[in-house]
Design a protein around this motif. Sequence first.
Motif, PDB file in Angstrom:
ATOM      1  N   ILE A  54     -23.836   6.813 -15.966  1.00 29.45           N
ATOM      2  CA  ILE A  54     -23.726   6.202 -17.288  1.00 29.45           C
ATOM      3  C   ILE A  54     -22.767   7.012 -18.153  1.00 29.45           C
ATOM      4  CG2 ILE A  54     -24.997   5.540 -19.362  1.00 29.45           C
ATOM      5  CD1 ILE A  54     -27.504   5.627 -17.240  1.00 29.45           C
ATOM      6  N   TYR A  55     -21.650   6.397 -18.500  1.00 28.83           N
ATOM      7  CA  TYR A  55     -20.672   7.041 -19.357  1.00 28.83           C
ATOM      8  C   TYR A  55     -20.998   6.724 -20.817  1.00 28.83           C
ATOM      9  CZ  TYR A  55     -17.767   7.262 -15.086  1.00 28.83           C
ATOM     10  OH  TYR A  55     -17.280   7.493 -13.819  1.00 28.83           O
ATOM     11  N   LYS A  72     -35.004   9.520 -14.868  1.00 23.50           N
ATOM     12  CA  LYS A  72     -34.672  10.889 -14.452  1.00 23.50           C
ATOM     13  C   LYS A  72     -33.680  10.921 -13.287  1.00 23.50           C
ATOM     14  CE  LYS A  72     -38.590  11.368 -11.256  1.00 23.50           C
ATOM     15  NZ  LYS A  72     -39.781  12.162 -10.925  1.00 23.50           N
ATOM     16  N   ASN A  73     -33.508   9.794 -12.607  1.00 26.89           N
ATOM     17  CA  ASN A  73     -32.557   9.742 -11.490  1.00 26.89           C
ATOM     18  C   ASN A  73     -31.134   9.471 -11.949  1.00 26.89           C
ATOM     19  OD1 ASN A  73     -34.422  10.194  -9.390  1.00 26.89           O
ATOM     20  ND2 ASN A  73     -35.045   8.037  -9.413  1.00 26.89           N
ATOM     21  N   ASP A  74     -30.966   9.098 -13.210  1.00 25.72           N
ATOM     22  CA  ASP A  74     -29.646   8.747 -13.731  1.00 25.72           C
ATOM     23  C   ASP A  74     -28.814   9.967 -14.102  1.00 25.72           C
ATOM     24  OD1 ASP A  74     -30.078   5.976 -13.523  1.00 25.72           O
ATOM     25  OD2 ASP A  74     -31.113   5.921 -15.459  1.00 25.72           O
ATOM     26  N   VAL A  75     -27.507   9.751 -14.139  1.00 29.17           N
ATOM     27  CA  VAL A  75     -26.561  10.771 -14.586  1.00 29.17           C
ATOM     28  C   VAL A  75     -25.890  10.247 -15.846  1.00 29.17           C
ATOM     29  CG1 VAL A  75     -24.494  12.103 -14.021  1.00 29.17           C
ATOM     30  CG2 VAL A  75     -26.099  11.463 -12.205  1.00 29.17           C
ATOM     31  N   VAL A  76     -25.953  11.014 -16.918  1.00 26.15           N
ATOM     32  CA  VAL A  76     -25.328  10.606 -18.174  1.00 26.15           C
ATOM     33  C   VAL A  76     -24.138  11.528 -18.445  1.00 26.15           C
ATOM     34  CG1 VAL A  76     -25.619  10.285 -20.655  1.00 26.15           C
ATOM     35  CG2 VAL A  76     -27.485   9.711 -19.091  1.00 26.15           C
ATOM     36  N   PHE A  84     -30.968  12.924 -25.977  1.00 25.26           N
ATOM     37  CA  PHE A  84     -31.972  11.933 -25.585  1.00 25.26           C
ATOM     38  C   PHE A  84     -32.112  11.899 -24.061  1.00 25.26           C
ATOM     39  CE2 PHE A  84     -33.103   7.645 -24.184  1.00 25.26           C
ATOM     40  CZ  PHE A  84     -34.290   7.436 -24.875  1.00 25.26           C
ATOM     41  N   SER A  85     -30.990  11.966 -23.363  1.00 21.26           N
ATOM     42  CA  SER A  85     -30.987  11.917 -21.896  1.00 21.26           C
ATOM     43  C   SER A  85     -31.726  13.106 -21.309  1.00 21.26           C
ATOM     44  CB  SER A  85     -29.543  11.889 -21.377  1.00 21.26           C
ATOM     45  OG  SER A  85     -28.861  10.747 -21.866  1.00 21.26           O
ATOM     46  N   ILE A 101     -23.833  15.590 -18.107  1.00 27.12           N
ATOM     47  CA  ILE A 101     -22.517  16.191 -17.872  1.00 27.12           C
ATOM     48  C   ILE A 101     -21.677  16.015 -19.126  1.00 27.12           C
ATOM     49  CG2 ILE A 101     -20.413  16.082 -16.482  1.00 27.12           C
ATOM     50  CD1 ILE A 101     -22.268  14.742 -14.295  1.00 27.12           C
ATOM     51  N   GLY A 102     -21.025  17.074 -19.554  1.00 20.90           N
ATOM     52  CA  GLY A 102     -20.153  17.008 -20.723  1.00 20.90           C
ATOM     53  C   GLY A 102     -18.696  17.139 -20.322  1.00 20.90           C
TER      54      GLY A 102
END
Length: 282
Positions: A54-55, A117-121, A139-140, A148-149
């Motif tokens: 998720i971007y 919790k399995n998602d990547v933001v 929030f994530s 990830i920043g």
Amino acid sequence: MTNKNLDLMSTSELTNLFLNKELAAINSIKSQKSNITKVINKIISKIKSGGRMIYVGAGTSGRLGILDAVECKPTFSTDLFLGIIAGGKEAVFMAKEGIEDNLALAAKDLKKINLTKNDVVVGISASGETPYTLSAIKFSKKKSALTIGITTNPKSTLVKISNYKITPDIKDEIIAGSSRLSSGTAQKIILNMLSSISMIKSGKIYENLMIDVQPTNKKLIKRAISIISIICKIPLNKASSLFTKAKKNTKAAIVMHYKKCDLSTALKLLKVTKSDLRKIIG
């Protein structure tokens, strides 16, 4: 070094300046090879666990995230990539600069997609201080999602609060403050790598071919048939016939050829191997 006399330069000089600056942006990514590799391996692991990419961003950063996410579906036949921009769909086509200061909006947008919790933001922000993006990352993390920043400011808040960071060193823009330029170039290349390499390692590419391409128009149908022809080493007319028998499923057509089986059997083989063509035909 910043050139403050852009308006006094010739068109040729400006063109040369822009080219050199864009090349510098590309070179700046090289220092982040280790971070990028580490992040991609984490993404692959999350995808295998049923997670999504998720971007999240505002303005140019948000639009670049959406661009990458949207292109993944026809290229890799996947719905795992999502792009969220501050201000929603309207902000894609019309700038809504003030909306990025709305802290509550980020959490609201992420709740809509049932973040797990399995998602990547992936928070994308040139400055690393965009309120909307920072709020999304916070929030994530509460939802235990991997964060990830991506920013050109290594000392930013985004870097401090994200689980992982990618920080190409871009000190200034040709046009002061216009982060759609060098920062945007670096962001797009990084997103290309995150999505493409994670999909390559997830069995969506065979050799260098888009075996999961969605044949939704004449151009893509032609491409799918060509891919079958190349991998199966058969003429285009036979590849076309195989494509039809496989009901326009490129991978299934290839399996049918190599395993001398019908569509039903091919689909079962793909299911057992989690659609990994390499495991089936070598």
